[in-house]
Every structure is written in C-alpha cells, then in structure tokens.
Design an enzyme around this catalytic site. Structure first.
Site, PDB file in Angstrom:
ATOM      1  N   SER A 190      42.631   0.860 -87.187  1.00 11.97           N
ATOM      2  CA  SER A 190      41.430   0.547 -87.963  1.00 11.97           C
ATOM      3  C   SER A 190      41.648   0.742 -89.471  1.00 11.97           C
ATOM      4  CB  SER A 190      40.262   1.386 -87.439  1.00 11.97           C
ATOM      5  OG  SER A 190      39.055   0.928 -87.963  1.00 11.97           O
ATOM      6  N   ASP A 233      38.142  -3.813 -93.082  1.00  8.62           N
ATOM      7  CA  ASP A 233      39.099  -2.738 -92.806  1.00  8.62           C
ATOM      8  C   ASP A 233      40.305  -3.351 -92.075  1.00  8.62           C
ATOM      9  OD1 ASP A 233      37.850  -3.240 -90.383  1.00  8.62           O
ATOM     10  OD2 ASP A 233      38.008  -1.167 -89.708  1.00  8.62           O
ATOM     11  N   ASP A 276      41.313  -3.765 -88.996  1.00  4.18           N
ATOM     12  CA  ASP A 276      41.152  -4.636 -87.827  1.00  4.18           C
ATOM     13  C   ASP A 276      39.891  -5.495 -87.917  1.00  4.18           C
ATOM     14  OD1 ASP A 276      39.544  -2.339 -87.513  1.00  4.18           O
ATOM     15  OD2 ASP A 276      39.515  -2.558 -85.335  1.00  4.18           O
ATOM     16  N   ASP A 334      36.778  -5.116 -87.824  1.00  5.77           N
ATOM     17  CA  ASP A 334      35.485  -4.932 -87.152  1.00  5.77           C
ATOM     18  C   ASP A 334      34.452  -4.483 -88.181  1.00  5.77           C
ATOM     19  OD1 ASP A 334      36.530  -2.373 -87.431  1.00  5.77           O
ATOM     20  OD2 ASP A 334      35.905  -1.680 -85.442  1.00  5.77           O
TER      21      ASP A 334
HETATM   22 MG    MG Z   1      37.937  -0.880 -87.698  1.00  4.90          MG
END
Ligand code: MG
Length: 434
Positions: free
Chosen positions: A90, A228, A230, A232
């Site tokens: 992340s 960020d 990844d 999400d």
């Molecule tokens: Mg993330």
C-alpha cells in the site's frame, strides 16, 4: 500467531516474507479453488508473487497471474474467481511488501477468514496436492482494460476537464491517466512510469504532494489527482493548487453520490453530519466501512482517502473516485465546493495508557454530559458543539484523544477535559502528552 494487520500482511520484503508467501499460498489454495493474483509496482513483487503462486499450485488450486494492477482492479477481477491475492504494501516505503486477500465481492478477508488461514499455517496442516492435481499457472490478461471499461459505463457523456495525475511510479500509472483521457480529459502525467522506485513517499498526504500542487496550479488544471502505492486511495488538489483535506473530499464525494446513507469512520469530521445525509459511523479501517455498506448505501469512505462505491465493488477504489472527481470538475470549480464545506478545528494527542482502567474512564467522561456516547471503537462523545474521541492505540501503549468543535477554544476545552479524565483514571500516575 497474528499475521494479519488491519490491511493484510505488511513487512519489509525479506526471506521471512518469501517463506510466508509460500505458506499463505498453500493455505489459500487449500480452501479456494481458483485464485487470481495481482501486484503493484514494487521491485520485490515477482519474488513474492511466484512464492505465493508456488504455494497455490502446490495445494492443487488454479492460479492466475494478472500482472501489475491496482488493488481495486484486482477486486473487480476477483468476481470471476473464488478469491484474489494482491501483492502490495500500500503506502509503505518501497522496501516493504505484503499480501492482501480479497473476496469475489471485492471486500477484504474478514477476521474469521484470516483466522482460518493463520490456523492452517500455524498448525502445520498445509496439505500438498498429489502430482496429478498440480498444474502450471495461467496468465490472466485484461484486468486493467475491464476496470477502465466498467468505470466508463458510469460516465457515458464526454467530460471536459484538465487534470494533473501523480501516480508516484506505482500501480495507478497504467490506469488513471488512461481512464481520465478516455473520459474526455486533458491529462498531464507526473511520475507515471511504473518502476516501483517512488520519487516521493507514496502516502498521498499534503507533505508528499508539493510537486503535484505546484504543477496543478502552474498548468491551469481543474484538478490534481494522487494515489497511494496500490491506488485503493485517492487524494486531490483543487484548481488553486490547494490540497483538499480528506474530510472535505468525503463530503464532496458524498454529495456526488446524491445523499442517502453515507458510511464513514468514527474519526471523520462532524462536518459530514451537517450535510443532510444519514451518516453511519464504523470503527477505523476500510474493512469496517465495506462491511457496513453491505447493509445499504451508495457511498462510504475514510478521510485518509479510501472511497468505496458498492455499485462497482466493496474494495476502496481510488481510480473510480478520480473519475467521480473529474466529473464534478467538468461542471464546476472544485475550490468553490471545497470552500463551502465547513472545516472545524481539531486537536489530536496521545498519552500513556499505563494504569488506566477503561470502565472508570468511561464513567469519568460521561460526567462531561455529552448528548450521546458510542463505545464500539474507544469512546466517542458527541456534544451540541463538538465531539471527543478517546481510544486506545492499536500499536502502542497509548490512549489517543481527538477533539473537534465549532471553534478552537471549545476544541481545546474538550481536549483538555479528555486528558484530565485520563489522568484521573491512571491512578495518580503522571501522564505525558505527546
Ligand atoms: Mg492502499
């Protein structure tokens, strides 16, 4: 054994992680028959991914390698499988990596599911399949295209906006610029080479987005978008080059979802309570938000930048959120919306939790005569003109205090009342405020 944190497994990518990835692969493969795997852009991804895939195959499961993609892209792809595994750490630094396990509806594995995996690993009960039940892995292609096309369905009209997108050389690099361009936008890409060598810390907070703020202002763009590692999460910059605080972005995206039930976490600003929505609050962590959204609601999120749109999946989707914000920017100036949403003073701090008896603390805080008290995640006291959140830290021996009010003096008063109550309940020990 406790392998899973609130957002899956995260650690420095070392031999221990590789060994763990193999075991997690076997454990997941013992339970789930068809598993799709995706990864962000970190340099250790292939090493971790193939260790995981090796475990899946050894357990006799079908394993599909989807390649580099954001977590919400994998969440959408997971619909076609019995589970998904994302290789990502992340927003952690580039030397970290980790594993996030997803259900076909995009939600993260819940506690009982995580416990099942942990028990299989710790009891050394990982079964290897017989030779005739093992096979090679398959390549799963097209996840990014499917995600882009699915989002485009929700924005049928050509949008008119200009955006600067800073993907930090992480997973969104191959997705957000492409999507926003296809929606009709003029896109300036910053740091969109998917190298995994992040040019700035990959957490999308104001301190890390100076280049994006400057570029958004200088280029005359309507918005700046950041993710960020990844993707999400999504945070944004207005056309004046100002970072938009997460609480304001929550309100803007909730308005775009056209009211109704909005799910957010206990630490979100009380500003959201004043906007005419039915606001439901959960414990901190996007897993709790998505769990609550299963009971209803078109939108939910956390001020840290996780935005969930159940119509697409129960995984926070920073890419979808970027499209939503672009749609708003194509109609009106984002800065005007930002300035219309109230921002209340917040004071945060932490004290030692040593010697504090929570039951006593609750009694002491109730004496402050709040309008209401909730205790599902620490103690949250609502007053007519403010709120006070007192909760034990999950990672340190501390109690965190967050006070918010309509003016600074009242926020200070609530904060100090919270600290005083903790002092009184810590059996006379001196409490250090940090
Ligand atoms: Mg993330």
């Amino acid at each position: 054994m406790k392998l899973f944190g609130t957002s899956g497994i995260r650690t420095v990518a070392d031999r221990g992680l590789l060994q763990l990835a193999l075991k997690v692969g076997m454990a997941v493969g013992n339970i789930y028959s068809r598993v799709v795997v995706g990864s962000d852009t970190r340099t250790s991804n292939d090493a971790v991914k193939y260790a995981l895939i090796s475990g899946l195959l050894a357990a006799g499961a079908e394993a599909y390698d989807g390649g580099v993609m954001p977590t919400p892209t994998l969440a959408l792809a997971a619909r076609e499988f019995t589970a998904g595994v994302m290789i990502t750490a992340s927003h952690n630094p580039p030397q970290y990596n980790g594993l996030k396990l997803l259900n076909p509806d995009g939600s993260s594995f819940d506690s009982p599911q995580q416990q099942q995996i942990e028990e299989l690993i710790s009891s050394d009960a990982l079964a290897c399949a017989p030779w005739d039940k093992m096979a090679g892995y398959c390549v799963y292609s097209g996840a990014v295209t499917k995600h882009i096309e699915r989002i485009r369905e929700d924005f049928p009209e050509r949008l008119k906006f200009k955006a600067v997108v800073d993907c930090g050389c992480a997973a969104a690099s191959l997705v957000t610029p492409e999507l926003l361009g296809r929606l009709g936008g003029e896109v300036i890409s910053l740091n969109c080479t998917p190298s995994g060598c992040f040019p700035h810390p990959i957490e999308p907070i104001e301190a890390n987005l100076g280049e994006l703020m400057q570029a958004t202002k200088d280029s005359g763009a309507d918005i700046g978008i950041a993710h960020d590692g990844d993707a999400d999460r999504m945070m944004a910059i207005d056309e004046r080059g100002r970072f938009i605080p997460g609480d304001k972005l929550l309100a803007i995206l909730a308005q775009e979802a056209e009211g109704g039930r909005v799910v957010t976490t206990i630490d979100a600003s009380m500003a959201i309570d004043e906007m005419g929505f039915e606001v439901v609050r959960t414990r901190i962590g996007d897993t709790w938000v998505s769990t609550e959204l299963k009971r209803g609601g078109r939108f939910g999120g956390e001020p840290s930048g996780s935005w969930i749109f159940p119509a697409i999946s129960l995984c926070p989707d920073g890419i979808y959120a970027a499209a939503k914000l672009a749609a708003i920017a194509s109609r009106q100036k984002i800065s005007e919306l930002v300035d219309r949403i109230p921002a209340y003073p917040v004071i945060r701090g932490a004290t030692s939790s040593e010697g504090v008896v929570m039951a006593q603390l609750k009694q002491r805080l109730i004496a402050l005569e709040p309008v209401s008290v909730s205790s599902f995640d620490g103690l949250n006291l609502s007053f007519a003109d403010g709120q006070l959140l007192v909760r034990a830290s999950g990672t340190e021996p501390k109690i965190r205090v967050r006070a918010e009010a309509k003016n600074k003096a009242r926020a200070r008063q609530l904060y100090e009342a919270g600290i005083e109550a903790i002092k009184e309940c810590s059996k006379g020990r001196r409490v250090e405020v940090s």
